[in-house]
Design a protein around this motif. Structure first.
Motif, PDB file in Angstrom:
ATOM      1  N   ALA A   1      36.725  46.409  36.635  1.00 41.68           N
ATOM      2  CA  ALA A   1      36.053  47.073  35.508  1.00 41.68           C
ATOM      3  C   ALA A   1      37.026  47.302  34.355  1.00 41.68           C
ATOM      4  O   ALA A   1      36.669  47.174  33.182  1.00 41.68           O
ATOM      5  N   SER A   2      38.268  47.628  34.691  1.00 36.17           N
ATOM      6  CA  SER A   2      39.241  47.922  33.640  1.00 36.17           C
ATOM      7  C   SER A   2      39.627  46.666  32.860  1.00 36.17           C
ATOM      8  O   SER A   2      40.233  46.748  31.797  1.00 36.17           O
ATOM      9  N   LEU A   3      39.270  45.506  33.402  1.00 38.36           N
ATOM     10  CA  LEU A   3      39.580  44.244  32.719  1.00 38.36           C
ATOM     11  C   LEU A   3      38.359  43.687  31.986  1.00 38.36           C
ATOM     12  O   LEU A   3      38.387  42.563  31.478  1.00 38.36           O
ATOM     13  N   ALA A   4      37.298  44.501  31.895  1.00 44.82           N
ATOM     14  CA  ALA A   4      36.044  43.998  31.315  1.00 44.82           C
ATOM     15  C   ALA A   4      36.250  43.507  29.884  1.00 44.82           C
ATOM     16  O   ALA A   4      35.643  42.522  29.462  1.00 44.82           O
ATOM     17  N   ALA A   5      37.110  44.200  29.130  1.00 44.57           N
ATOM     18  CA  ALA A   5      37.313  43.818  27.730  1.00 44.57           C
ATOM     19  C   ALA A   5      38.456  42.824  27.573  1.00 44.57           C
ATOM     20  O   ALA A   5      38.745  42.368  26.470  1.00 44.57           O
ATOM     21  N   ALA A   6      39.105  42.467  28.673  1.00 50.10           N
ATOM     22  CA  ALA A   6      40.222  41.527  28.602  1.00 50.10           C
ATOM     23  C   ALA A   6      39.700  40.089  28.620  1.00 50.10           C
ATOM     24  O   ALA A   6      38.610  39.819  29.137  1.00 50.10           O
ATOM     25  N   PRO A   7      40.460  39.168  28.061  1.00 45.55           N
ATOM     26  CA  PRO A   7      40.028  37.763  28.048  1.00 45.55           C
ATOM     27  C   PRO A   7      40.265  37.105  29.397  1.00 45.55           C
ATOM     28  O   PRO A   7      41.147  36.264  29.552  1.00 45.55           O
ATOM     29  N   VAL A   8      39.460  37.502  30.345  1.00 44.25           N
ATOM     30  CA  VAL A   8      39.575  37.004  31.715  1.00 44.25           C
ATOM     31  C   VAL A   8      38.304  36.240  32.032  1.00 44.25           C
ATOM     32  O   VAL A   8      37.213  36.663  31.645  1.00 44.25           O
ATOM     33  N   ASP A   9      38.428  35.115  32.720  1.00 44.45           N
ATOM     34  CA  ASP A   9      37.253  34.302  33.004  1.00 44.45           C
ATOM     35  C   ASP A   9      36.780  34.380  34.443  1.00 44.45           C
ATOM     36  O   ASP A   9      35.633  34.079  34.741  1.00 44.45           O
ATOM     37  N   ALA A  10      37.667  34.744  35.360  1.00 42.85           N
ATOM     38  CA  ALA A  10      37.272  34.843  36.769  1.00 42.85           C
ATOM     39  C   ALA A  10      38.269  35.739  37.482  1.00 42.85           C
ATOM     40  O   ALA A  10      39.426  35.872  37.067  1.00 42.85           O
ATOM     41  N   TYR A  11      37.785  36.372  38.547  1.00 40.77           N
ATOM     42  CA  TYR A  11      38.611  37.272  39.343  1.00 40.77           C
ATOM     43  C   TYR A  11      38.732  36.720  40.757  1.00 40.77           C
ATOM     44  O   TYR A  11      37.719  36.327  41.357  1.00 40.77           O
ATOM     45  N   GLY A  12      39.935  36.750  41.304  1.00 38.69           N
ATOM     46  CA  GLY A  12      40.118  36.448  42.714  1.00 38.69           C
ATOM     47  C   GLY A  12      40.400  37.746  43.438  1.00 38.69           C
ATOM     48  O   GLY A  12      41.291  38.494  43.042  1.00 38.69           O
ATOM     49  N   VAL A  13      39.627  38.033  44.478  1.00 33.32           N
ATOM     50  CA  VAL A  13      39.766  39.316  45.171  1.00 33.32           C
ATOM     51  C   VAL A  13      40.041  39.077  46.649  1.00 33.32           C
ATOM     52  O   VAL A  13      39.353  38.280  47.293  1.00 33.32           O
ATOM     53  N   GLY A  14      41.057  39.760  47.173  1.00 31.21           N
ATOM     54  CA  GLY A  14      41.433  39.569  48.565  1.00 31.21           C
ATOM     55  C   GLY A  14      41.306  40.835  49.382  1.00 31.21           C
ATOM     56  O   GLY A  14      40.226  41.185  49.853  1.00 31.21           O
ATOM     57  N   THR A  15      42.440  41.522  49.523  1.00 34.92           N
ATOM     58  CA  THR A  15      42.534  42.684  50.406  1.00 34.92           C
ATOM     59  C   THR A  15      41.375  43.661  50.259  1.00 34.92           C
ATOM     60  O   THR A  15      40.744  44.056  51.240  1.00 34.92           O
ATOM     61  N   GLN A  16      41.097  44.074  49.034  1.00 37.67           N
ATOM     62  CA  GLN A  16      40.112  45.141  48.857  1.00 37.67           C
ATOM     63  C   GLN A  16      38.702  44.695  49.224  1.00 37.67           C
ATOM     64  O   GLN A  16      37.873  45.509  49.621  1.00 37.67           O
ATOM     65  N   LEU A  17      38.444  43.411  49.121  1.00 37.08           N
ATOM     66  CA  LEU A  17      37.135  42.912  49.534  1.00 37.08           C
ATOM     67  C   LEU A  17      37.014  42.953  51.059  1.00 37.08           C
ATOM     68  O   LEU A  17      36.088  43.551  51.594  1.00 37.08           O
ATOM     69  N   VAL A  18      37.976  42.345  51.737  1.00 37.63           N
ATOM     70  CA  VAL A  18      37.835  42.222  53.199  1.00 37.63           C
ATOM     71  C   VAL A  18      38.043  43.537  53.930  1.00 37.63           C
ATOM     72  O   VAL A  18      37.702  43.656  55.111  1.00 37.63           O
TER      73      VAL A  18
END
Lengths: 447, 447
Positions: free
Chosen positions: A299-316
């Motif tokens: 959420a904190s990167l919502a305004a950042a120029p980011v196109d995709a997120y890779g999520v590991g530890t916190q997801l699993v």
């Protein structure tokens, strides 16, 4: 017992995913003549994880596989006999075991709240009690992951999420986690087993090891682009990010697919990298960020120029809540041993918490005039007419036959739709109460 | 791809527990001619979970199984080909894959600290990079559980701990969790699959459902005692505890094995139940408590008349820390493509955390004069003579052959002994720093 079994544990049947006491209870009930009493077990959660607004039912499809495959074959029976876990009459009963009852449940991807009867298992006591552990294992794990995934997907909005947590959890839990993440709204996974088993799209970038293997970052990038094409994703934070981005565009040209940033202040670095890529003419090169992301970081990167997120530890690990705390409780059973005896509601009554509400239940979601959900209504007895077409439980297994298989995408879309019908506050990440109250309607005897 | 596979996922080989990018990195390195460079990968944790005093290496035996079983058979190759994940030369290389390198590691059950090189994998880049995900999955999961188990075992002292968390985690993670709990000091498990696969003693009591199935608590107790004998454990908190205890002793006599209390204020209730049992002459009847126990709850019951603890959720979720956060990093590789090229240390250098220390490492535990551990010493180059016989890494795989299989009890005893040699503060449950400092000795070129 095959001691040479490598990994994965090639367990001959899901019947081993059972707690010792389920078999000894069966033995005692068989001897007492009560094992055949018609029984209704219910899966529910007394509460949501602290601060969460809604839960996500996940694992239903895997439960169906598990029930269908739940058999005591010769290997398992030999084990039970050699350990003296149950007596011969029980072993004989188990040898012929095949679940012949009915299972109803919230369809996979649906949301749930405290007290929602997310699954209802009906049959004889003996055939139902054995399924407790495997059903709970699957629903508790998968629902915990899907709930975290759903929050992350809300936070990410239209940007795709890549599941890459296999290395942070048990190797087979990882496969189920990728499946749950997909249902919760993730777009893809890094886990090949999940691609193989569930046909989830798999994706990959590159690791620091690949850069370190080569004599220079330029050599590494060139090797990757030569083999994988300009559309590949180059990892740019092994040495100096600005230098890496320059090298990356020099090597791949402005057609470079994406760069990945895996460390540092992602907000700051993403802005810098975007500016640099644009200056280098690589306006379509995407930025993928990874590095211990959770829903708040996303959420904190919502305004950042980011196109995709890779999520590991916190997801699993369910983003702080690795299990959904569902329980499997007997809520009704035949009044006596007579074959046609009516059901009576039953419930633990001792003080000290952990009480439950007896009776065979229905559930419905009441909507307000604008079509937004306003309450989870749970009851026994007849369903009020106004709620008849808002019922949540669907038939999953009928007389032992699975009747509700569906593709993963159906569950994924169902979750999206169910979440969209919740009040807006459902997608607030801040801690709060469940977004819907659970109302109980006591309408009957539990029949 | 066999869509009919039920649960457990009958994956044909552990090679699928691999992230997509490991295969694409391999493809790029094969094309660039760098895949054959001799490489050293190291598994380590940058930190312990917040507040923990020591970590527990667990999963080593499962890693050996996974490496031995890591093969790309026709099913897997067909999947990779159909998805276009890697090109034909890579598929051909994979078809002949068999890990032929060396693995050294801390033996299972040993304790570790931040920076401890808990495993070292050496071989060509290609053969080593593929093992990243499966090795990390196993070590991160199993070590997290074993660390929690170890703290619980310290808190429980001489009283046995029963692992009963299968229903709160993925059904196969549960099997590994039972194994890890046993190594960490638990006495038994409720999980039949863990009994089957690892020969861990299984035990069981009874559920509230069994009492509720019967027309009265007395009927239920009689059914259980009739079938399972007076040595059984009766669950006494379905209705009124005092009444249940009275009934239990009436039904089973003073030879009743145990009662289980699963709710309420366990400290208070255990004292009352003990007094009541003693008054009823059931002086040898044991008291087993369960109900969301963790190491703190166990410690708080140290003075209570409790004979055994059953632990579920908090064990299988690592008591707040479900993963050990170990990483798998390239720390050294051949200087060039020449077959005899010397190793050079390598490490990620960008700012923003996540840096690591390059070089092929040894590790030793320095003891003080009284034989208590005082430091974890990690170094490159020659091992100082004073530490030569305190080295921690042992050979696990030599030229692709597993050389260090051992029974589970050896790892269990090793853990007990290793923990006993730590400073006393290791077993404090309060949050604190790692109980040993990690000292680095830079002695050489990484060779």
């Amino acid at each position: 017992m095959d001691a040479d079994l490598g990994l994965p544990v090639s367990v001959p049947s899901t019947a081993l995913f059972t707690d010792h006491y389920e078999l000894t209870m069966l033995q005692a009930a068989l001897k007492a003549g009560t094992a055949g009493r018609r029984s209704v077990f219910e899966v529910f959660a007394r509460r949501l994880p602290d601060g969460r607004r809604y839960g996500v039912v996940c694992g239903t499809g895997r439960v169906l596989d598990a029930v269908e495959n739940f058999r005591f074959d010769e290997d398992v029976l030999r084990f039970l006999r050699s350990r003296g876990i149950v007596d011969d009459p029980t072993l004989e009963w188990l040898a012929g075991y095949r679940f012949g009852g009915d299972i109803w449940g919230y369809p996979e991807g649906e949301v749930y709240f405290p007290g929602s009867p997310v699954m209802r298992v009906e049959g004889t006591f003996g055939e139902c009690v054995l399924l407790e552990t495997v059903i709970l294992s699957i629903l508790n794990h998968d629902s915990a992951i899907a709930a975290a995934a759903s929050r992350m997907a809300s936070a990410a909005g239209d940007r795709p999420l890549i599941e890459m947590g296999a290395r942070r959890t048990h190797e087979l839990a990882a496969v189920a986690a990728a499946r749950a993440a997909y249902i919760g709204g993730f777009a893809s996974t890094s886990d090949l087993a999940a691609g193989f088993r569930y046909n989830i799209p798999t994706v990959g970038t590159s690791a620091h090891a690949f850069t370190l293997l080569h004599d220079s970052e330029r050599d590494a990038f060139r090797a990757q682009v030569d083999s994988l094409g300009r559309g590949t994703t180059l990892l740019v934070d092994t040495y100096d990010v600005a230098e890496a981005v320059r090298t990356a565009v020099e090597v791949a040209g402005p057609e470079l697919g994406a760069v990945r940033i895996d460390s540092g202040d992602l907000l700051l670095v993403a802005h810098r990298v975007r500016r640099q890529l644009d200056e280098l003419g690589a306006r379509n090169t995407k930025i993928i960020v990874t590095s211990d992301l959770d829903e708040y970081a996303i959420a904190s990167l919502a305004a950042a120029p980011v196109d995709a997120y890779g999520v590991g530890t916190q997801l699993v690990t369910g983003s702080g809540h690795p299990t959904a705390s569902m329980v499997y409780k007997l809520v009704a059973r035949a009044e006596s041993d007579d074959p046609g005896a009516p059901l009576v509601p039953v419930a633990k009554r001792s003080t000290g918490g952990k009480t439950s509400i007896g009776g065979r239940k229905w559930a419905a979601r009441r909507l307000d005039e604008s079509g937004v959900a306003e309450a989870e209504v749970v009851g026994t007895g007849p369903v009020p007419e106004a709620l008849a077409d808002r019922q949540l439980l669907v038939e999953l297994v009928k007389g032992g036959e699975v009747v509700a298989r569906e593709p993963l995408d159906v569950a994924r879309e169902r979750h999206r739709a169910a979440r969209a019908r919740l009040p807006l506050s459902a997608t607030q990440l801040s801690r709060g109460e469940p977004v819907l109250p659970t109302e109980y309607v006591h309408g009957g005897s539990g029949n």
